[in-house]
Design a protein around this motif. Structure first.
Motif, PDB file in Angstrom:
ATOM      1  N   ASP A 135       9.523   9.081  -9.070  1.00 22.07           N
ATOM      2  CA  ASP A 135       8.603   8.114  -8.476  1.00 22.07           C
ATOM      3  C   ASP A 135       7.552   8.905  -7.695  1.00 22.07           C
ATOM      4  N   THR A 136       6.303   8.773  -8.092  1.00 21.47           N
ATOM      5  CA  THR A 136       5.237   9.548  -7.448  1.00 21.47           C
ATOM      6  C   THR A 136       4.511   8.699  -6.410  1.00 21.47           C
ATOM      7  N   PRO A 137       3.733   9.324  -5.516  1.00 18.84           N
ATOM      8  CA  PRO A 137       2.933   8.530  -4.572  1.00 18.84           C
ATOM      9  C   PRO A 137       1.908   7.693  -5.319  1.00 18.84           C
ATOM     10  N   GLU A 167       0.847  -1.195   0.000  1.00 15.31           N
ATOM     11  CA  GLU A 167       0.000   0.000   0.000  1.00 15.31           C
ATOM     12  C   GLU A 167       0.881   1.242   0.000  1.00 15.31           C
ATOM     13  N   PRO A 168       0.356   2.398  -0.465  1.00 11.93           N
ATOM     14  CA  PRO A 168       1.152   3.622  -0.481  1.00 11.93           C
ATOM     15  C   PRO A 168       1.338   4.164   0.934  1.00 11.93           C
ATOM     16  N   THR A 169       2.301   3.599   1.662  1.00 15.80           N
ATOM     17  CA  THR A 169       2.475   3.964   3.066  1.00 15.80           C
ATOM     18  C   THR A 169       2.993   5.383   3.222  1.00 15.80           C
ATOM     19  N   THR A 170       3.626   5.946   2.204  1.00 15.07           N
ATOM     20  CA  THR A 170       4.098   7.324   2.284  1.00 15.07           C
ATOM     21  C   THR A 170       3.607   8.099   1.075  1.00 15.07           C
ATOM     22  N   ASP A 171       3.212   9.309   1.322  1.00 14.14           N
ATOM     23  CA  ASP A 171       2.755  10.203   0.257  1.00 14.14           C
ATOM     24  C   ASP A 171       3.967  11.027  -0.158  1.00 14.14           C
ATOM     25  N   ARG A 172       4.806  10.473  -1.031  1.00 10.14           N
ATOM     26  CA  ARG A 172       6.103  11.086  -1.295  1.00 10.14           C
ATOM     27  C   ARG A 172       6.466  11.048  -2.774  1.00 10.14           C
ATOM     28  N   SER A 231       7.856  18.878   2.118  1.00 13.89           N
ATOM     29  CA  SER A 231       8.169  17.847   3.113  1.00 13.89           C
ATOM     30  C   SER A 231       7.912  16.446   2.564  1.00 13.89           C
ATOM     31  N   ARG A 232       7.216  16.380   1.423  1.00 14.11           N
ATOM     32  CA  ARG A 232       6.921  15.091   0.790  1.00 14.11           C
ATOM     33  C   ARG A 232       7.699  14.907  -0.520  1.00 14.11           C
ATOM     34  N   LEU A 233       8.689  15.760  -0.718  1.00 16.29           N
ATOM     35  CA  LEU A 233       9.561  15.664  -1.897  1.00 16.29           C
ATOM     36  C   LEU A 233      10.977  15.356  -1.430  1.00 16.29           C
TER      37      LEU A 233
END
Length: 230
Positions: A99-101, A37-42, A80-82
């Motif tokens: 690589d996107t979320p 699952e997408p555990t991080t929105d990064r 903060s998510r980059l």
């Protein structure tokens, strides 16, 4: 982006997209996060460099010799998510991978606190190739994915669709899955021309179903050649 660049995104499943990038660079990379699952929105920009290191988003956007300065106006919640990741891999001295979320579905869509769609639009306008990955077992197109795909319609010539885990179904099932994906994409994109769809199993594990091994190998080579043209 200033160098040739490839933008990769998928719906929900972080595992297949990050595994695909690992497959391209031929190794693990700093900060790699692989999970079902997408555990991080990064957002992760994977760049060539002599040493392995992670560059925080704010620092990445402040580097004038890098093509990311235009991301600063999206604010601290986004920065903060980059992150940037430098590593020594031959492909990265010619191509930058982004690589996107994983794109969210249902209630999870509400959890973002920055302008996700405009960030995706910013990257989509500047990338030379956009790879959208679908799991052979999960073809549903969420509202968020639909909106992002609609934003990218002006860049249809740059979009490539990857039907991943194609070896996990039989030949008969694969025909049905491929047809269902093309039908769903036609509804979303509403264009006379549908994007090229590549079928394969883009990670380093052996094929589960070898019925279509030759076809999947050819598809894999076609996609790699498409990326190498960058």
């Amino acid at each position: 982006l200033s160098s040739s660049s490839c933008l990769s995104f998928t719906q929900d499943n972080k595992l297949q997209k990050t595994s695909f990038i690992k497959y391209l660079v031929g190794r693990d990379f700093p900060g790699i996060r692989v999970g079902p699952e997408p555990t991080t929105d990064r957002f992760t920009a994977i760049l060539g460099g002599p040493n392995d290191k992670i560059v925080p988003g704010a620092a990445l956007c402040s580097q004038q010799d890098r093509p990311f300065t235009g991301l600063s106006p999206f604010g601290n919640n986004f920065l903060s998510r980059l992150e940037g990741v430098e590593l020594d891999s031959p492909i990265l001295f010619n191509v930058t991978l982004v690589d996107t979320p994983g794109i969210l579905s249902g209630q999870k869509q509400r959890s973002r606190n920055y302008d996700y769609e405009n960030v995706m639009k910013w990257f989509g306008e500047r990338a030379d190739l956009i790879i959208v990955m679908f799991d052979a077992h999960k073809l549903d197109i969420s509202d968020e994915l639909k909106r992002v795909m609609e934003l990218l319609i002006p860049h249809l010539d740059k979009i490539r669709i990857v039907l991943n885990k194609a070896d996990s179904v039989s030949t008969q099932q694969l025909m049905r899955v491929y047809g269902a994906l093309m039908w769903s994409l036609g509804k979303v994109m509403n264009t006379p021309e549908v994007c090229r769809v590549y079928m394969g199993s883009f990670w380093d594990a052996p094929l589960q179903n070898t019925e279509q091994a030759e076809l999947l190998q050819r598809e894999e080579m076609d996609l790699l050649q498409d990326i190498m043209r960058l």
